[in-house]
Design a protein around this motif. Structure first.
Motif, PDB file in Angstrom:
ATOM      1  N   MET A 103      19.913  11.494  -9.055  1.00 27.44           N
ATOM      2  CA  MET A 103      20.299  10.417  -8.136  1.00 27.44           C
ATOM      3  C   MET A 103      19.123   9.990  -7.263  1.00 27.44           C
ATOM      4  N   CYS A 104      18.309  10.956  -6.831  1.00 30.59           N
ATOM      5  CA  CYS A 104      17.126  10.613  -6.042  1.00 30.59           C
ATOM      6  C   CYS A 104      16.125   9.814  -6.881  1.00 30.59           C
TER       7      CYS A 104
ATOM      8  N   MET B 297      17.445   6.310  -6.979  1.00 36.40           N
ATOM      9  CA  MET B 297      17.270   5.661  -5.679  1.00 36.40           C
ATOM     10  C   MET B 297      15.801   5.319  -5.422  1.00 36.40           C
TER      11      MET B 297
ATOM     12  N   LEU C 173      15.063   2.150  -7.416  1.00 36.11           N
ATOM     13  CA  LEU C 173      15.701   0.989  -6.793  1.00 36.11           C
ATOM     14  C   LEU C 173      15.017   0.610  -5.481  1.00 36.11           C
ATOM     15  N   THR C 174      14.552   1.618  -4.729  1.00 37.22           N
ATOM     16  CA  THR C 174      13.827   1.330  -3.484  1.00 37.22           C
ATOM     17  C   THR C 174      12.520   0.604  -3.774  1.00 37.22           C
TER      18      THR C 174
ATOM     19  N   GLY D 110       8.999   4.345  -2.488  1.00 42.45           N
ATOM     20  CA  GLY D 110       9.959   4.427  -3.581  1.00 42.45           C
ATOM     21  C   GLY D 110       9.382   5.102  -4.817  1.00 42.45           C
TER      22      GLY D 110
ATOM     23  N   ASN E  12      10.609   8.681  -6.432  1.00 38.06           N
ATOM     24  CA  ASN E  12      10.899   8.744  -7.867  1.00 38.06           C
ATOM     25  C   ASN E  12      10.101   9.852  -8.545  1.00 38.06           C
TER      26      ASN E  12
END
Length: 333
Positions: free
Chosen positions: A9-10, A13, A16-17, A30, A34
């Motif tokens: 999930m990180c 995220m 997406l960030t 971001g 990742n």
């Protein structure tokens, strides 16, 4: 298992960030989130090869992140010495993102990292980890000689270096580098064609890796023995590699057709010819692998001994019938 879900999930995220940020510093954050989330996902308790691969991946990505952060800082703090649109900054940012992407001539780390990973982790590296660098290249890419050089050298090197490989993971890595050149070429004029190409490539790669993961095969010679015991999977394997090579009437032909049409419409005739020639080279080692698997058998088995997962059949049906569906549905002008 719970920590794998958290890190996954990180990772999502972080991507997406990076792609939704308005500043280079937020994009860098971001990308770092990742990266630090992917490293634990690559680890495995069964052997030490994933640890070695994750260390190579971390060092390479940390170098690229450092170059990206340096170029962003120079862009903000050196306006009085040179304009922020100076070619040096564009060169540094593009180089950092291309290192993260694994495009030639910054590609040497990519096959070595994939060689030490399980197929599920290879799927992350081949598909998900391309999204953030590709989208950031949209923000920064300009039609320069350097960008055209990267497209041409990625297409040529991937074809030549993939010919003498016996590892399926390295073959998929060099195939990915070849498709990177096509995706970068599609980015020159049309974002929608890049999006369609990336989705198509992801579907076909998912089909192939699902088959490899189910049969637990990693090397060229294993195909001759294991594929004999499951003829439907052998046919699906053959058709998907032909689709990955861009042969009609399979789905893989459609995005390449769109890219060639788009390049020709914008007078990039020489680049179109070079991309087509390089794809013929990659198609050679695809066909060498599939034809050898189809014709060389150790023991011929006439009965189906193992069942095929429903999702593998579903994804393969979507891929193999996709050209007709897309031709009837989409209209890229």
């Amino acid at each position: 298992m719970f920590h794998k879900v958290v890190f996954f999930m990180c990772m999502v995220m972080g991507t997406l960030t990076a792609i939704s940020s308005y500043s280079w510093f937020s994009m860098w954050i971001g990308l770092e989130v990742n990266l630090l989330s992917v490293i634990p996902l690559l680890d495995s308790k069964k052997n030490s090869y994933p640890a070695e691969a994750s260390l190579k991946y971390f060092i390479t990505q940390a170098l690229a992140s450092s170059i990206l952060l340096l170029s962003a800082i120079l862009t903000l703090n050196m306006n009085e010495f040179m304009p922020p649109t100076h070619p040096t900054f564009d060169f540094m940012m593009s180089s950092a993102l291309l290192i993260k992407l694994g495009a030639a001539p910054f590609h040497a780390w990519f096959p070595e990292v994939l060689e030490g990973l399980h197929w599920k982790n290879c799927l992350i590296m081949l598909i998900w980890q391309k999204i953030a660098p590709m989208v950031l290249l949209f923000y920064n890419s300009q039609l320069t000689d350097f960008f055209l050089f990267i497209i041409l050298i990625s297409s040529i090197i991937s074809g030549l270096q993939g010919m003498n490989q016996v590892s399926l993971r390295k073959i998929m890595a060099y195939s990915s580098i070849n498709h990177i050149s096509w995706m970068l070429a599609s980015m020159l004029n049309s974002q929608s064609i890049w999006m369609f190409y990336f989705i198509t490539y992801s579907l076909i790669s998912l089909n192939i890796i699902l088959v490899f993961n189910q049969l637990n095969i990693y090397y060229f010679t294993q195909l001759f023995i294991i594929m004999t015991f499951n003829k439907p999977l052998k046919i699906l394997f053959l058709l998907n590699f032909l689709s990955l090579g861009g042969l009609p009437p399979f789905l893989g032909f459609y995005p390449k057709w769109l890219v060639i049409n788009n390049l020709a419409s914008n007078s990039f005739y020489m680049m179109s010819i070079m991309l087509i020639i390089s794809t013929l080279i990659t198609l050679y080692f695809y066909m060498r692998m599939t034809f050898s698997t189809l014709m060389i058998t150790h023991t011929e088995v006439l009965m189906l001994k193992s069942k095929i997962n429903f999702f593998i059949i579903l994804f393969n049906f979507i891929t193999l019938s996709g050209l007709f569906i897309c031709s009837m549905t989409f209209n890229f002008n």
